[in-house]
Design a protein around this motif. Structure first.
Motif, mmCIF file in Angstrom:
data_model
loop_
_atom_site.group_PDB
_atom_site.id
_atom_site.type_symbol
_atom_site.label_atom_id
_atom_site.label_comp_id
_atom_site.label_asym_id
_atom_site.label_seq_id
_atom_site.Cartn_x
_atom_site.Cartn_y
_atom_site.Cartn_z
ATOM 1 N N SER A 341 -13.038 1.672 -8.323
ATOM 2 C CA SER A 341 -13.996 1.152 -7.111
ATOM 3 C C SER A 341 -14.335 -0.032 -7.172
ATOM 4 O O SER A 341 -15.481 -0.630 -6.746
ATOM 5 C CB SER A 341 -15.142 2.045 -7.568
ATOM 6 N N THR A 342 -13.467 -1.077 -7.594
ATOM 7 C CA THR A 342 -13.829 -2.366 -7.424
ATOM 8 C C THR A 342 -12.902 -3.055 -6.391
ATOM 9 O O THR A 342 -11.837 -2.676 -5.883
ATOM 10 C CB THR A 342 -13.270 -3.153 -8.767
ATOM 11 N N LEU A 343 -13.565 -4.184 -5.651
ATOM 12 C CA LEU A 343 -12.894 -4.760 -4.622
ATOM 13 C C LEU A 343 -12.402 -6.089 -5.255
ATOM 14 O O LEU A 343 -13.098 -6.780 -5.988
ATOM 15 C CB LEU A 343 -13.575 -4.860 -3.410
ATOM 16 N N SER A 344 -11.214 -6.687 -4.618
ATOM 17 C CA SER A 344 -10.815 -8.266 -4.993
ATOM 18 C C SER A 344 -11.587 -9.081 -4.153
ATOM 19 O O SER A 344 -12.293 -8.776 -3.359
ATOM 20 C CB SER A 344 -9.161 -8.054 -4.554
ATOM 21 N N LYS A 345 -11.245 -10.563 -4.513
ATOM 22 C CA LYS A 345 -11.448 -11.335 -3.639
ATOM 23 C C LYS A 345 -11.457 -11.142 -2.304
ATOM 24 O O LYS A 345 -11.750 -11.787 -1.370
ATOM 25 C CB LYS A 345 -11.394 -12.645 -4.125
ATOM 26 N N ASN A 346 -10.220 -10.593 -1.917
ATOM 27 C CA ASN A 346 -9.607 -10.345 -0.525
ATOM 28 C C ASN A 346 -10.168 -9.324 0.186
ATOM 29 O O ASN A 346 -9.854 -8.698 1.161
ATOM 30 C CB ASN A 346 -8.298 -10.119 -0.575
ATOM 31 N N SER A 347 -11.261 -8.679 -0.565
ATOM 32 C CA SER A 347 -11.986 -7.501 -0.073
ATOM 33 C C SER A 347 -10.965 -6.224 0.207
ATOM 34 O O SER A 347 -11.226 -5.346 0.854
ATOM 35 C CB SER A 347 -12.724 -7.708 1.448
ATOM 36 N N VAL A 348 -9.975 -5.973 -0.903
ATOM 37 C CA VAL A 348 -9.126 -4.864 -0.909
ATOM 38 C C VAL A 348 -9.382 -4.266 -2.001
ATOM 39 O O VAL A 348 -9.605 -5.048 -3.196
ATOM 40 C CB VAL A 348 -7.732 -5.748 -0.912
ATOM 41 N N PRO A 349 -9.316 -2.974 -2.279
ATOM 42 C CA PRO A 349 -9.390 -2.113 -3.471
ATOM 43 C C PRO A 349 -8.121 -2.113 -4.349
ATOM 44 O O PRO A 349 -7.374 -1.351 -4.226
ATOM 45 C CB PRO A 349 -9.681 -0.695 -3.158
ATOM 46 N N ASP A 350 -7.944 -3.381 -5.125
ATOM 47 C CA ASP A 350 -6.525 -3.416 -5.556
ATOM 48 C C ASP A 350 -6.342 -2.683 -6.647
ATOM 49 O O ASP A 350 -5.173 -2.019 -6.642
ATOM 50 C CB ASP A 350 -6.665 -4.899 -6.238
ATOM 51 N N ASN A 351 -7.232 -2.040 -7.528
ATOM 52 C CA ASN A 351 -6.673 -1.274 -8.448
ATOM 53 C C ASN A 351 -6.716 0.244 -8.000
ATOM 54 O O ASN A 351 -5.638 0.840 -8.304
ATOM 55 C CB ASN A 351 -8.146 -1.187 -9.289
ATOM 56 N N ALA A 352 -7.392 0.492 -6.905
ATOM 57 C CA ALA A 352 -6.870 1.978 -6.190
ATOM 58 C C ALA A 352 -5.577 1.641 -5.450
ATOM 59 O O ALA A 352 -4.717 2.703 -5.302
ATOM 60 C CB ALA A 352 -7.928 2.190 -5.023
ATOM 61 N N MET A 353 -5.547 0.510 -4.860
ATOM 62 C CA MET A 353 -4.037 0.151 -4.418
ATOM 63 C C MET A 353 -2.835 0.296 -5.373
ATOM 64 O O MET A 353 -1.698 1.081 -5.037
ATOM 65 C CB MET A 353 -3.983 -1.137 -3.960
ATOM 66 N N ILE A 354 -3.103 -0.150 -6.598
ATOM 67 C CA ILE A 354 -1.983 -0.059 -7.606
ATOM 68 C C ILE A 354 -1.625 1.684 -7.845
ATOM 69 O O ILE A 354 -0.693 1.994 -7.922
ATOM 70 C CB ILE A 354 -2.535 -0.444 -9.093
ATOM 71 N N VAL A 355 -2.913 2.480 -7.976
ATOM 72 C CA VAL A 355 -2.649 4.009 -8.043
ATOM 73 C C VAL A 355 -1.961 4.688 -7.081
ATOM 74 O O VAL A 355 -1.030 5.284 -7.078
ATOM 75 C CB VAL A 355 -4.084 4.508 -8.197
ATOM 76 N N SER A 356 -2.171 3.833 -5.797
ATOM 77 C CA SER A 356 -1.704 4.476 -4.510
ATOM 78 C C SER A 356 0.040 4.301 -4.350
ATOM 79 O O SER A 356 0.575 4.851 -3.605
ATOM 80 C CB SER A 356 -2.361 3.878 -3.197
ATOM 81 N N CYS A 357 0.233 2.996 -5.189
ATOM 82 C CA CYS A 357 1.717 2.864 -5.260
ATOM 83 C C CYS A 357 2.339 3.570 -6.277
ATOM 84 O O CYS A 357 3.454 4.205 -6.224
ATOM 85 C CB CYS A 357 1.830 1.382 -5.328
ATOM 86 N N LEU A 358 1.835 3.632 -7.485
ATOM 87 C CA LEU A 358 2.448 4.350 -8.753
ATOM 88 C C LEU A 358 2.515 5.812 -8.572
ATOM 89 O O LEU A 358 3.592 6.245 -9.034
ATOM 90 C CB LEU A 358 1.741 4.056 -9.947
ATOM 91 N N LEU A 359 1.533 6.614 -8.049
ATOM 92 C CA LEU A 359 1.799 8.004 -7.844
ATOM 93 C C LEU A 359 2.889 8.284 -7.083
ATOM 94 O O LEU A 359 3.765 9.388 -7.523
ATOM 95 C CB LEU A 359 0.353 8.676 -7.385
ATOM 96 N N PRO A 360 2.963 7.761 -5.988
ATOM 97 C CA PRO A 360 4.524 7.772 -5.184
ATOM 98 C C PRO A 360 5.714 7.764 -5.860
ATOM 99 O O PRO A 360 6.677 8.273 -5.928
ATOM 100 C CB PRO A 360 4.271 7.112 -3.896
ATOM 101 N N VAL A 361 5.634 6.719 -6.876
ATOM 102 C CA VAL A 361 6.614 6.294 -7.521
ATOM 103 C C VAL A 361 7.219 7.409 -8.527
ATOM 104 O O VAL A 361 8.045 7.873 -8.609
ATOM 105 C CB VAL A 361 6.575 5.221 -8.268
ATOM 106 N N LEU A 362 5.932 8.178 -9.190
ATOM 107 C CA LEU A 362 6.435 9.258 -9.866
ATOM 108 C C LEU A 362 7.000 10.449 -9.221
ATOM 109 O O LEU A 362 7.950 11.181 -9.662
ATOM 110 C CB LEU A 362 5.039 9.767 -10.491
ATOM 111 N N ILE A 363 6.416 10.583 -7.835
ATOM 112 C CA ILE A 363 7.333 11.829 -7.196
ATOM 113 C C ILE A 363 8.581 11.390 -6.784
ATOM 114 O O ILE A 363 9.441 11.980 -6.732
ATOM 115 C CB ILE A 363 6.256 11.999 -5.869
ATOM 116 N N CYS A 364 8.696 9.963 -6.505
ATOM 117 C CA CYS A 364 10.421 9.701 -6.377
ATOM 118 C C CYS A 364 11.060 9.993 -7.644
ATOM 119 O O CYS A 364 12.367 10.273 -7.258
ATOM 120 C CB CYS A 364 10.119 8.119 -6.063
ATOM 121 N N VAL A 365 10.683 9.943 -8.782
ATOM 122 C CA VAL A 365 11.200 10.330 -9.780
ATOM 123 C C VAL A 365 11.858 11.410 -9.742
ATOM 124 O O VAL A 365 12.831 11.914 -10.253
ATOM 125 C CB VAL A 365 10.736 9.765 -11.327
ATOM 126 N N TRP A 366 10.846 12.547 -9.501
ATOM 127 C CA TRP A 366 11.118 13.795 -9.366
ATOM 128 C C TRP A 366 12.289 14.094 -8.401
ATOM 129 O O TRP A 366 12.932 14.893 -8.812
ATOM 130 C CB TRP A 366 9.779 14.433 -9.143
#
Length: 492
Positions: A341-366
């Protein structure tokens, strides 16, 4: 009366948190919704499947679903106008019903978005492989999909302005690839009469019924017409959201329908041999049609533009998912909420964005292990989206029956109840179609969609029961009537 902002009406208990920058105007908000909806992605991904299942009349699913989803968008528009809050479906469901209800709706929506991002990345990977002339082996598709997801995550992290810029580029790529190319094919390369749109060309389902065959082709339309809600997912980054978000959602669907119809018409009527597509002999019909109409160089140019549009779709999907995770985490609803729930200096939820990328990567592996299941996991993504949509529609209807009259700056007025009822009926029909079993002897393959849905819902309910995440937040809930009264009275 001036509409209060999303941060004012929903996040008073987050006053010490960093705020988003309102840098998205109407055109950029519309472009974001349109590129997320991405008629090009749906047409390029599912054209062959739909035509194989139901023949040329499969095109009518675009019209049917567009009309149904427009009803849903009208309901969402009234809700978004009263509650222009980052996260979209989750805070809407919470304010219309309650925290428990919103939690499970958002949990379903979250996983449906994850699988949708996976599906679009995998479909995009096939076009990248066609462009760069390498084999579409499971390993190559996995590597390509992961690279595409990581690249779009990087763009998203660079700031909302860059997100808006790429969304606009994707929008024009969609227009060029979908509308301009469709018109060109219709004018200069039409090989079939318009009457073919009513010709099943002998297609029948395994039970001998054309009705069943036609119903089975619904996925193309159903997959195409969600994404407009992304306009509301970034509400706290939109200028004058109470007016602009509803309009952007409606424009996304209307322009999406026009684009898709022109595109599918072009491919159908420019195909010199529709029978070979329907019989499955032409497995990848769109590149074949483009090669015949434009030549190899022209076809390559349009595939490049199509890939850019698909990448913009991934970008918009990641943005929507990250804002949902951020909104969820801001109310302490997930493990690791403080981190996400933190925002970066660019006003982007970077940590939530990382999760938003990694979860689809796991499904891609499946998918790498089960490459034949891509169409079925796509259907799972769509049914999850539809269920979460209809939970908001049902919650809005519940409030209307209790006397709620939306008090945002945008409203459908006295038509609200009828529109709400019709939207719910349409959504129920869509869910029923998506829940139909696949034609397979394997139980898991036959019921993949419902098995996946049961796993998501079951795990969500178990986590709710054990961790009780909905009790950690002081976020407002079930206040639609009271908040509408306050808005009309000019109170923040």
């Amino acid at each position: 009366m001036e509409q209060t902002s999303g941060k004012q009406n929903d996040a008073a208990h987050h006053d010490n948190k960093p705020q988003f920058n309102r840098s998205i105007g109407l055109i950029s908000n519309f472009a974001l919704g349109f590129t997320y909806l991405s008629p090009l992605t749906a047409v390029y991904s599912l054209f062959a499947l739909a035509v194989t299942l139901a023949g040329p009349p499969a095109i009518w699913w675009i019209v049917i679903v567009a009309c149904g989803q427009l009803l849903v968008a009208l309901v969402f528009g009234e809700v978004a106008s009263q509650y222009p809050i980052t996260g979209g479906l989750y805070p809407w469901a919470r304010r219309l019903w309650g925290k428990k209800y919103a939690w499970i709706a958002a949990w379903i929506y979250l996983w449906a978005l994850v699988v949708t991002i996976t599906s679009v990345a995998e479909y995009t990977a096939t076009f990248v492989a066609s462009l760069l002339h390498y084999a579409t082996t499971p390993g190559n598709m996995l590597l390509t999909s992961v690279v595409l997801l990581m690249l779009m995550m990087g763009v998203n992290m660079s700031g909302t302005k860059n997100l808006a810029r790429v969304a606009r580029i994707g929008f024009w790529c969609e227009i060029l690839c979908v509308i301009a190319l469709g018109i060109y094919l219709l004018i200069f390369h039409r090989a079939q009469p318009f009457s073919v749109l009513f010709d099943s060309m002998g297609v029948l389902a395994h039970d001998g019924s054309y009705q069943t065959a036609f119903m089975s082709a619904a996925l193309m339309g159903l997959f195409m017409f969600f994404g407009f809600e992304a306009c509301g997912n970034v509400a706290e980054e939109v200028q004058n959201p109470g007016r602009k978000i509803p309009l952007a959602m409606i424009l996304s669907i209307v322009f999406g329908a026009i684009s898709a119809i022109i595109s599918v018409l072009g491919y159908l009527l420019a195909s010199p041999n529709l029978v070979s597509i329907i019989n499955g002999k032409t497995a990848d019909p769109i590149p074949t049609i483009l090669n015949e109409a434009l030549g190899p160089t022209g076809a390559t140019v349009f595939i490049v533009v199509a890939v850019i549009a698909m990448l913009s779709c991934i970008l918009s999907l990641q943005a929507a998912l990250s804002r949902l995770i951020f909104s969820f985490s801001r109310d302490q609803m997930l493990p690791g909420s403080a981190w996400m729930s933190t925002l970066s200096k660019n006003s982007v939820p970077d940590n939530a964005m990382i999760v938003s990328c990694l979860l689809p990567v796991l499904i891609c592996v499946w998918v790498w292990f089960q490459p034949d299941n891509l169409a079925r996991i796509t259907a799972f993504a769509v049914i999850g989206i539809y269920i979460s949509f209809q939970m908001v529609v049902l919650a809005a209807l519940r409030q209307r029956l209790k006397g709620w009259k939306p008090a945002g700056e945008w409203s459908v007025g006295g038509w609200g109840m009828l529109v709400n009822l019709l939207a719910l009926a349409y959504g129920a029909c869509g869910i029923w179609l998506l829940a139909q079993p696949a034609d397979s002897s394997s139980f898991i393959d036959r019921w993949t969609v419902l098995v996946g849905l049961a796993v998501v819902v079951g795990s969500g309910l178990i986590y709710m029961a054990l961790a009780r995440p909905f009790g950690r937040s002081s976020a407002p809930e079930n206040d639609a009537i009271e908040y509408a009264r306050r808005l009309r009275a000019g109170q923040p």
